[in-house]
Design a protein around this motif. Structure first.
Motif, mmCIF file in Angstrom:
data_model
loop_
_atom_site.group_PDB
_atom_site.id
_atom_site.type_symbol
_atom_site.label_atom_id
_atom_site.label_comp_id
_atom_site.label_asym_id
_atom_site.label_seq_id
_atom_site.Cartn_x
_atom_site.Cartn_y
_atom_site.Cartn_z
ATOM 1 N N UNK A 265 13.272 -4.636 10.537
ATOM 2 C CA UNK A 265 13.965 -4.817 9.263
ATOM 3 C C UNK A 265 15.373 -5.374 9.444
ATOM 4 N N UNK A 266 16.104 -4.845 10.399
ATOM 5 C CA UNK A 266 17.465 -5.333 10.678
ATOM 6 C C UNK A 266 17.564 -5.603 12.183
ATOM 7 N N UNK A 267 17.079 -6.754 12.636
ATOM 8 C CA UNK A 267 17.082 -7.056 14.074
ATOM 9 C C UNK A 267 18.484 -6.928 14.674
ATOM 10 N N UNK A 268 18.549 -6.257 15.815
ATOM 11 C CA UNK A 268 19.806 -6.123 16.537
ATOM 12 C C UNK A 268 20.620 -4.888 16.176
ATOM 13 N N UNK A 269 20.312 -4.236 15.041
ATOM 14 C CA UNK A 269 21.111 -3.088 14.615
ATOM 15 C C UNK A 269 20.964 -1.911 15.570
#
Length: 223
Positions: free
Chosen positions: A86-90
């Protein structure tokens, strides 16, 4: 019969009663016109995580995606794999921030390392995690609240539900969520020669979760 089945059957039975002519699906605070089918969202789930959307109301224009879950965050069960989708890298940003936080505490040799650390996230990431994305069967448009009791009114061609809906923007704004990570063993001692990688290896980085309350006074800011 599940709430999903009850909702789907109520709408589709109303459409059949109306000789397959689209109907209006009405809640206490919102109505959706020209609905020609209700269907349960089917898609790939990831481990024990559930998909965001439960019911789709189809119409010739844009369909309506509804979650029937009492608490979307708890019932979807968001894991690191879901966060990455959903939020790549978070999640990786959180892991790095946790290591930096621990090393900035001024701990001495054999001091106890914080077991649980939370992460504050920005409003954009929060909304994405609360409403989902296409990979996780989202984004949802509304969250249904209340019982699934319904009654069809032939004259107005409307199926009336006793509950109400809250739009996803409002639902997201009204919630606070945090990332959470804990030590693999529940206990670890610090060494002054530790690197960021050493600290990261102590934490259960594959089991980052979402919590609606701070579980620790140790917080990193990812906003």
């Amino acid at each position: 019969m599940s709430n999903l089945d009850l909702f789907q059957d109520a709408v589709n039975n109303a459409i059949r009663s109306n000789k397959n002519i689209p109907v209006t699906v009405s809640m206490q605070n919102e109505s959706f016109t020209n609905i020609n089918r209700a269907r349960q969202y089917k898609g790939r789930q990831f481990g024990s995580s559930k998909l965001y959307t439960d019911i789709i109301l189809d119409r010739n224009s844009r369909s309506v995606r509804i979650a029937l879950k009492e608490d979307v965050i708890k019932e979807v069960y968001i894991t690191k794999k879901v966060i990455d989708l959903i939020v790549p890298g978070l999640a990786d940003k959180f892991i790095r921030a946790v290591a930096l936080k621990v090393r900035s505490l001024g701990l001495s040799d054999d001091d106890t390392i914080p077991n649980t650390i939370n992460g504050r996230i920005n409003s954009s990431s929060k909304k994405k995690l609360i409403t989902g994305n296409q990979s996780m069967g989202g984004p949802i448009d509304f969250v249904y609240e209340g019982s699934i009791q319904s009654e069809y009114d032939e004259e107005s061609q409307t199926i009336n539900f006793s509950g109400s809906v809250i739009d996803s923007d409002t639902y997201s704004k009204n919630k606070e969520i945090y990332l959470s990570i804990s030590l693999k063993s529940g206990f670890a001692k610090y060494k002054t020669n530790m690197t960021n990688d050493d600290v990261q290896r102590l934490y259960d980085t594959e089991n980052i979760t979402i919590t609606e309350t701070l579980q620790s006074d140790m917080v990193v800011d990812l906003r």
